[in-house]
Every structure is written in C-alpha cells, then in structure tokens.
Design a protein around this motif. Structure first.
Motif, PDB file in Angstrom:
ATOM      1  N   THR A 285       8.159  50.673  -8.632  1.00 52.04           N
ATOM      2  CA  THR A 285       9.033  50.056  -9.057  1.00 52.04           C
ATOM      3  C   THR A 285       9.873  49.599 -10.482  1.00 52.04           C
ATOM      4  O   THR A 285      10.757  48.826 -11.104  1.00 52.04           O
ATOM      5  N   PHE A 286       9.356  50.771 -11.230  1.00 52.25           N
ATOM      6  CA  PHE A 286       9.411  50.764 -12.583  1.00 52.25           C
ATOM      7  C   PHE A 286      10.492  52.511 -12.901  1.00 52.25           C
ATOM      8  O   PHE A 286       9.307  53.214 -12.522  1.00 52.25           O
ATOM      9  N   VAL A 287      11.388  52.824 -13.490  1.00 49.50           N
ATOM     10  CA  VAL A 287      11.192  54.722 -13.533  1.00 49.50           C
ATOM     11  C   VAL A 287      12.001  54.850 -15.550  1.00 49.50           C
ATOM     12  O   VAL A 287      12.349  54.038 -15.698  1.00 49.50           O
ATOM     13  N   ILE A 288      11.178  55.475 -15.776  1.00 49.60           N
ATOM     14  CA  ILE A 288      11.738  56.032 -17.291  1.00 49.60           C
ATOM     15  C   ILE A 288      11.660  57.260 -17.185  1.00 49.60           C
ATOM     16  O   ILE A 288      10.988  58.139 -16.863  1.00 49.60           O
ATOM     17  N   THR A 289      13.438  57.702 -17.984  1.00 55.26           N
ATOM     18  CA  THR A 289      13.687  58.952 -17.831  1.00 55.26           C
ATOM     19  C   THR A 289      13.847  59.112 -19.443  1.00 55.26           C
ATOM     20  O   THR A 289      14.144  57.919 -20.610  1.00 55.26           O
ATOM     21  N   GLY A 290      14.642  60.489 -19.557  1.00 53.31           N
ATOM     22  CA  GLY A 290      15.210  60.587 -20.675  1.00 53.31           C
ATOM     23  C   GLY A 290      15.284  62.583 -21.610  1.00 53.31           C
ATOM     24  O   GLY A 290      15.339  63.014 -20.615  1.00 53.31           O
ATOM     25  N   GLU A 291      15.707  62.480 -22.526  1.00 61.21           N
ATOM     26  CA  GLU A 291      15.854  64.038 -22.634  1.00 61.21           C
ATOM     27  C   GLU A 291      16.330  63.929 -24.134  1.00 61.21           C
ATOM     28  O   GLU A 291      15.648  62.591 -24.767  1.00 61.21           O
ATOM     29  N   GLY A 292      16.288  64.776 -24.598  1.00 58.59           N
ATOM     30  CA  GLY A 292      15.783  64.752 -26.505  1.00 58.59           C
ATOM     31  C   GLY A 292      17.013  64.048 -27.197  1.00 58.59           C
ATOM     32  O   GLY A 292      17.284  63.453 -28.115  1.00 58.59           O
ATOM     33  N   SER A 293      18.469  64.602 -26.308  1.00 57.24           N
ATOM     34  CA  SER A 293      19.787  63.620 -26.876  1.00 57.24           C
ATOM     35  C   SER A 293      20.469  63.358 -26.036  1.00 57.24           C
ATOM     36  O   SER A 293      20.501  63.950 -25.083  1.00 57.24           O
ATOM     37  N   LEU A 294      20.526  61.760 -25.872  1.00 61.05           N
ATOM     38  CA  LEU A 294      21.705  60.982 -24.860  1.00 61.05           C
ATOM     39  C   LEU A 294      22.574  61.098 -25.377  1.00 61.05           C
ATOM     40  O   LEU A 294      23.430  60.126 -26.503  1.00 61.05           O
ATOM     41  N   ASP A 295      23.607  62.285 -24.387  1.00 62.62           N
ATOM     42  CA  ASP A 295      25.028  61.992 -25.531  1.00 62.62           C
ATOM     43  C   ASP A 295      26.231  62.128 -23.912  1.00 62.62           C
ATOM     44  O   ASP A 295      25.872  61.891 -23.231  1.00 62.62           O
ATOM     45  N   GLU A 296      26.951  62.090 -24.771  1.00 61.85           N
ATOM     46  CA  GLU A 296      27.819  62.419 -23.576  1.00 61.85           C
ATOM     47  C   GLU A 296      27.736  64.348 -21.492  1.00 61.85           C
ATOM     48  O   GLU A 296      28.043  63.373 -21.615  1.00 61.85           O
ATOM     49  N   GLN A 297      27.386  65.071 -23.297  1.00 59.19           N
ATOM     50  CA  GLN A 297      26.981  65.622 -21.670  1.00 59.19           C
ATOM     51  C   GLN A 297      25.452  65.457 -20.993  1.00 59.19           C
ATOM     52  O   GLN A 297      25.453  65.859 -19.625  1.00 59.19           O
ATOM     53  N   THR A 298      25.325  64.079 -21.103  1.00 59.90           N
ATOM     54  CA  THR A 298      23.985  63.708 -20.296  1.00 59.90           C
ATOM     55  C   THR A 298      24.580  63.057 -18.880  1.00 59.90           C
ATOM     56  O   THR A 298      24.498  63.160 -18.106  1.00 59.90           O
ATOM     57  N   LEU A 299      25.625  62.252 -19.648  1.00 56.81           N
ATOM     58  CA  LEU A 299      26.321  61.689 -17.854  1.00 56.81           C
ATOM     59  C   LEU A 299      27.194  62.850 -17.163  1.00 56.81           C
ATOM     60  O   LEU A 299      27.439  62.489 -15.618  1.00 56.81           O
ATOM     61  N   CYS A 322      14.732  58.792 -25.919  1.00 53.63           N
ATOM     62  CA  CYS A 322      14.809  60.406 -26.331  1.00 53.63           C
ATOM     63  C   CYS A 322      15.146  60.490 -27.656  1.00 53.63           C
ATOM     64  O   CYS A 322      14.109  59.494 -27.982  1.00 53.63           O
ATOM     65  N   GLY A 323      15.072  61.488 -28.225  1.00 58.89           N
ATOM     66  CA  GLY A 323      15.202  62.160 -29.878  1.00 58.89           C
ATOM     67  C   GLY A 323      16.571  60.694 -30.334  1.00 58.89           C
ATOM     68  O   GLY A 323      16.268  60.053 -31.237  1.00 58.89           O
ATOM     69  N   ARG A 324      17.396  61.315 -29.604  1.00 58.97           N
ATOM     70  CA  ARG A 324      18.335  60.575 -30.465  1.00 58.97           C
ATOM     71  C   ARG A 324      19.582  60.299 -30.061  1.00 58.97           C
ATOM     72  O   ARG A 324      19.839  61.109 -28.472  1.00 58.97           O
ATOM     73  N   ALA A 340      18.218  52.253 -24.008  1.00 52.00           N
ATOM     74  CA  ALA A 340      17.419  54.063 -24.544  1.00 52.00           C
ATOM     75  C   ALA A 340      16.555  53.028 -25.639  1.00 52.00           C
ATOM     76  O   ALA A 340      17.358  52.295 -26.994  1.00 52.00           O
ATOM     77  N   TYR A 341      15.665  54.003 -25.584  1.00 51.08           N
ATOM     78  CA  TYR A 341      14.867  53.821 -26.832  1.00 51.08           C
ATOM     79  C   TYR A 341      14.349  54.963 -27.689  1.00 51.08           C
ATOM     80  O   TYR A 341      13.966  56.315 -26.839  1.00 51.08           O
ATOM     81  N   ALA A 342      15.200  55.852 -28.814  1.00 51.00           N
ATOM     82  CA  ALA A 342      15.397  56.155 -29.588  1.00 51.00           C
ATOM     83  C   ALA A 342      14.808  56.861 -30.768  1.00 51.00           C
ATOM     84  O   ALA A 342      13.940  56.188 -31.003  1.00 51.00           O
ATOM     85  N   LEU A 343      13.914  58.064 -30.899  1.00 51.42           N
ATOM     86  CA  LEU A 343      12.927  58.285 -31.862  1.00 51.42           C
ATOM     87  C   LEU A 343      13.569  58.148 -33.722  1.00 51.42           C
ATOM     88  O   LEU A 343      13.085  57.603 -34.334  1.00 51.42           O
TER      89      LEU A 343
END
Length: 377
Positions: A285-299, A322-324, A340-343
C-alpha cells in the motif's frame, strides 16, 4: 510497506539500505508490516540484488581488466536464469588504485564469466553492464567465447580498445554453440550508441582515465572494429553500432548485440521482472525507493525512477530516501515520487554522511514514518 531501493554507492548495499530503513520505520510504528526487494538497474550491485532475492551464488576465477586473475560472482536460479554482471570481471574496482588502462583494459574475463554461467547450467542470462574499466567494444568478451580477431599478419590483436585499430579480420564462427540456444538480455541504464559525440569513448572514456587524445583513438578504433565486423557478419553490425545500448560499458553492449544476439532492455525493467517486483507490489500500500544520489541521471533509467513508474501505474504512493537530493520537487513529482528524504538534510558534511550512512538513514526513515504513516495507524 514495500522497500525497493538501490544501493547508496560507497556506503550501503541495497540490502543494508532496506535493513536500516526498516529499523527506522519500526521505531515509530513497531508492528509495521515491511517487505523488502533490494533492486539494481543492471550496473554494479545487480548480482547482489539477485542473491538477496534467493538466487544461488557461484564464483569463477577469470581474467581482470588488466590481465590479472580476479574472483567474480554470478547468480543462478533453479530455473536456469543467471544474472551476470560485467563489472564483477571487468569493472573499475579491479584496477590498481588510481591506475587506469583506457586503451588496453579488456573484457576477456567477462566472456569467461559468461562461459562459467553456461557451464553451471544457465539457459537464460540477464547480462548487467555498467561500471566497466574497459572500452574494447566487447571484443575481449567475444574472444573468450570463441571469436577470433586478427591483424593483417594473422595474429590475434592485443587486448583493449586501442589495438582494435590494427584489426584486419573478425571470425565469429567459433563462438560457443550453447550461446545460440541461450536467451540473453542486455540490461543497461544507458542508451548510448557505440561511437560519435554520444558514444562510449566520448561520454564514458574520461571516467576510465582516457585523455582527449585517447578518446579520439578509441572512437576511431571502435568505428574500425564495427566496419570489420560488418564485413564478417553483414549489415546488422553497422545497425547495432547505432542501436541504444551499444555504447554501454565501453561498448560491450555492442559486442553483446552483434555476437550474442542479445536483446537490449532498460536494466531496471529487467531486474524488476527477475526479482519478482510485480507480485510484491500487488501486496503493498506504500513504497519506499531510493539510491545514493537522486539527480538528473535518476530520471534516465535508474532504479528509483523504474520503481516509481511501476508503483504509480498501480496507484501506489512512493517516497524516496537518498544520500543527497539534487532534483527539485517538480521533477520528483513528475517521476512519481511524492517526497525525498536526504541524509544531507540531517548531516551536511558529505564525508560524515558516507561514514554514518546507516544511522542517518534510520533517522530519515523515522521522519518519513511520522510524516506518512502515523496518521494512518
């Protein structure tokens, strides 16, 4: 709650990300039902994601990118599906620290790793490419699988992309016959062609230590390589040189398309299928995703974008850790990510963020739970 995040490169594996997020969530909602599918997009970490999903671990001793032996891991499921990651054999991590070999690094060990998967009983192979130390167009890989690449004197050309300038003839007739009956999917998060301004040498060569002159040398050598292969196997060699994914991992994508008859698919789409994401999503019912850097490459084909697209199509809310964070809220929303929640919001010093990524991620997950879950419990 479904956690489907990629690794935080340099600090946390995808499995560790899921563990720390779960710990943080359960500090706020102790009885929260959490499932985790560590994901990858075809680059480094792809085999680790498959192992976390229950694939069996296999190892092989193969040639590293500069000729030294390395131990490489691949994953195999009982149904004959193997996940092979070229970085395991031919990745940057196998170079001596700070010493690149842009003209001479070889993918020969990747070919040996594919042979090991066939020997272990693989009947279909997800071939994840990325993180390579090489720009040899997959010539080394194909040579290990039985192809012959000869100079004008009839001698094998030397390893690496640079020596392909000396290539006179190519013969793919000796490729391992098992390959013809093996379904091979080229899984990559890049769609570059082999050569040219957006090709493998120009875009990725500098990351592998290539100077401006080296880039020009490699681009010319790979263009010549494609011409020789066209003479050997026909027009498809020229067509594949322009195809999306041909330039992946120093052109190993091209070698896979031409020599292995591989089918190119975005890496995250392949891995979500292989890892059983759809059945897990159906229960969430809810999803959490992520990676070290959410940036233009993520898209552009990275794991969080693929996860978010699939979840959005199913009408399920997605947030990211994400980290940043280097994307504006509008871009996140367009990708299907609510927030997004960044470290770095918790610890602005990047070095400390990397060193303390686990505890910081748990704090970020606590904040996420308070914002999105408490009101629903």
């Amino acid at each position: 709650m479904l956690i489907a995040a990629d690794k935080f490169k340099g600090s946390l594996t995808a499995v560790a990300v899921a563990e720390h997020v779960t710990a943080g969530l359960r500090r706020v909602v102790p009885d929260l039902d959490v499932a985790a599918i560590p994901v990858a997009d075809g680059g480094d970490g792809t085999v680790a994601a498959a192992l976390a999903a229950g694939f069996a671990r296999h190892e092989a001793r193969v040639m590293g990118p500069t000729g030294e032996p390395v131990t490489a891991t691949f994953a195999l499921r009982e149904d004959g599906t193997a996940v092979v990651e070229m970085a395991e054999a031919s990745g940057l991590q196998h170079l001596p620290k700070g010493v690149f070999a842009p003209l001479t690094a070889t993918t020969y060990g990747t070919g040996e790793l594919l042979l090991a998967a066939l020997d272990a009983g693989a009947t279909s192979i997800v071939f994840g490419v990325g993180g390579s130390a090489t720009t040899d167009g997959g010539a080394g890989m194909l040579a290990a699988l039985g192809a012959r690449f000869l100079d004008a004197e009839g001698r094998p050309v030397a390893p690496g992309g640079g020596p392909l300038a000396d290539l006179a003839t190519a013969d793919l007739s000796g490729l391992d016959p098992r390959l013809a009956g093996t379904d091979i999917v080229l899984a990559s998060d890049v769609d570059n062609p082999l050569t040219g301004p957006k090709g493998a040498p120009a875009v990725y060569g500098p990351q592998k230590g290539a100077s401006e002159a080296d880039v020009a040398t490699l681009d010319a050598a790979l263009a010549h390589y494609a011409e020789v292969l066209e003479a050997a196997v026909g027009p498809k060699a020229a067509e594949h040189a322009l195809a999306p994914g041909a330039g992946a991992a120093g052109g190993i994508g091209y070698g896979a398309l031409v020599g292995l008859d591989a089918a190119f698919r975005p890496g995250i789409d392949v891995m979500l299928d292989v890892l059983g994401f759809a059945p897990a999503l159906a229960k969430a019912t809810f999803v959490i995703t992520g990676e070290g850097s959410l940036d233009e490459q993520t898209l552009h084909g990275k794991a969080p974008a693929g996860v978010a697209a699939a979840a959005r199509a199913a009408g399920i809310d997605v947030v990211a850790v994400c980290g940043r964070l280097q994307l504006p809220q509008e871009a996140l929303g367009a990708a299907g990510i609510s927030r997004a929640y960044a470290l770095t919001d918790l610890e602005p010093d990047p070095a400390r963020c990397m060193a303390e990524a686990g505890p910081l991620l748990e704090r970020a997950a606590e904040n996420l739970a308070r914002d999105f879950l408490v009101r629903d419990v």
